[in-house]
Design a protein around this motif. Structure first.
Motif, PDB file in Angstrom:
ATOM      1  N   VAL A  12      -0.912 -12.399  -3.987  1.00  0.00           N
ATOM      2  CA  VAL A  12      -0.068 -12.313  -2.799  1.00  0.00           C
ATOM      3  C   VAL A  12       1.376 -12.034  -3.205  1.00  0.00           C
ATOM      4  N   ILE A  13       1.945 -12.894  -4.036  1.00  0.00           N
ATOM      5  CA  ILE A  13       3.309 -12.685  -4.523  1.00  0.00           C
ATOM      6  C   ILE A  13       3.283 -11.871  -5.811  1.00  0.00           C
ATOM      7  N   ASP A  14       2.362 -12.213  -6.688  1.00  0.00           N
ATOM      8  CA  ASP A  14       2.141 -11.488  -7.936  1.00  0.00           C
ATOM      9  C   ASP A  14       0.914 -10.599  -7.705  1.00  0.00           C
ATOM     10  N   VAL A  15       1.149  -9.347  -7.287  1.00  0.00           N
ATOM     11  CA  VAL A  15       0.087  -8.463  -6.801  1.00  0.00           C
ATOM     12  C   VAL A  15      -0.304  -7.435  -7.866  1.00  0.00           C
ATOM     13  N   THR A  16      -1.614  -7.270  -8.059  1.00  0.00           N
ATOM     14  CA  THR A  16      -2.156  -6.205  -8.901  1.00  0.00           C
ATOM     15  C   THR A  16      -3.153  -5.422  -8.058  1.00  0.00           C
ATOM     16  N   GLU A  17      -3.014  -4.088  -8.060  1.00  0.00           N
ATOM     17  CA  GLU A  17      -3.898  -3.225  -7.275  1.00  0.00           C
ATOM     18  C   GLU A  17      -4.345  -2.041  -8.118  1.00  0.00           C
ATOM     19  N   TYR A  28      -4.991   4.553 -10.810  1.00  0.00           N
ATOM     20  CA  TYR A  28      -3.663   4.023 -11.133  1.00  0.00           C
ATOM     21  C   TYR A  28      -3.651   2.519 -10.954  1.00  0.00           C
ATOM     22  N   VAL A  29      -2.871   1.830 -11.794  1.00  0.00           N
ATOM     23  CA  VAL A  29      -2.650   0.394 -11.667  1.00  0.00           C
ATOM     24  C   VAL A  29      -1.257   0.198 -11.090  1.00  0.00           C
ATOM     25  N   PHE A  30      -1.177  -0.583 -10.011  1.00  0.00           N
ATOM     26  CA  PHE A  30       0.093  -0.934  -9.377  1.00  0.00           C
ATOM     27  C   PHE A  30       0.277  -2.430  -9.529  1.00  0.00           C
ATOM     28  N   HIS A  31       1.456  -2.854  -9.996  1.00  0.00           N
ATOM     29  CA  HIS A  31       1.739  -4.283 -10.125  1.00  0.00           C
ATOM     30  C   HIS A  31       3.088  -4.580  -9.487  1.00  0.00           C
ATOM     31  N   LYS A  32       3.117  -5.648  -8.686  1.00  0.00           N
ATOM     32  CA  LYS A  32       4.345  -6.057  -8.000  1.00  0.00           C
ATOM     33  C   LYS A  32       4.526  -7.552  -8.179  1.00  0.00           C
ATOM     34  N   ASN A  33       5.748  -7.938  -8.510  1.00  0.00           N
ATOM     35  CA  ASN A  33       6.099  -9.345  -8.627  1.00  0.00           C
ATOM     36  C   ASN A  33       7.478  -9.512  -8.009  1.00  0.00           C
ATOM     37  N   GLY A  38       5.704  -1.625 -10.443  1.00  0.00           N
ATOM     38  CA  GLY A  38       5.462  -0.504 -11.342  1.00  0.00           C
ATOM     39  C   GLY A  38       4.110   0.124 -11.064  1.00  0.00           C
ATOM     40  N   LEU A  39       3.997   1.407 -11.372  1.00  0.00           N
ATOM     41  CA  LEU A  39       2.768   2.162 -11.170  1.00  0.00           C
ATOM     42  C   LEU A  39       2.528   2.991 -12.422  1.00  0.00           C
ATOM     43  N   THR A  40       1.294   2.949 -12.940  1.00  0.00           N
ATOM     44  CA  THR A  40       0.961   3.711 -14.136  1.00  0.00           C
ATOM     45  C   THR A  40      -0.499   4.137 -14.079  1.00  0.00           C
ATOM     46  N   PRO A  41      -0.849   5.255 -14.707  1.00  0.00           N
ATOM     47  CA  PRO A  41      -2.257   5.639 -14.749  1.00  0.00           C
ATOM     48  C   PRO A  41      -3.052   4.609 -15.546  1.00  0.00           C
TER      49      PRO A  41
END
Length: 53
Positions: A12-17, A28-33, A38-41
């Motif tokens: 929720v707060i520390d998100v990985t998609e 692609y891997v998307f990570h938000k904290n 950040g977004l990377t292949p």
């Protein structure tokens, strides 16, 4: 947003998609904290981008 499809989400707060580009098939891997993100292949063992079947 029709080009990309979210196939995995965790947190929720520390998100990985994981997102798939429907045109190229590249994942692609998307990570938000908080306010940072950040977004990377997603890369395989050989260092090449992972392509969805």
């Amino acid at each position: 947003m029709d080009r990309f499809e979210k196939v995995y989400s965790q947190g929720v707060i520390d998100v990985t998609e994981i997102w798939i580009d429907r045109v190229t098939g590249v994942q692609y891997v998307f990570h938000k904290n908080g306010n940072a993100a950040g977004l990377t292949p997603l890369l395989g063992k050989d260092g090449k981008p992972v392509v969805a079947p």
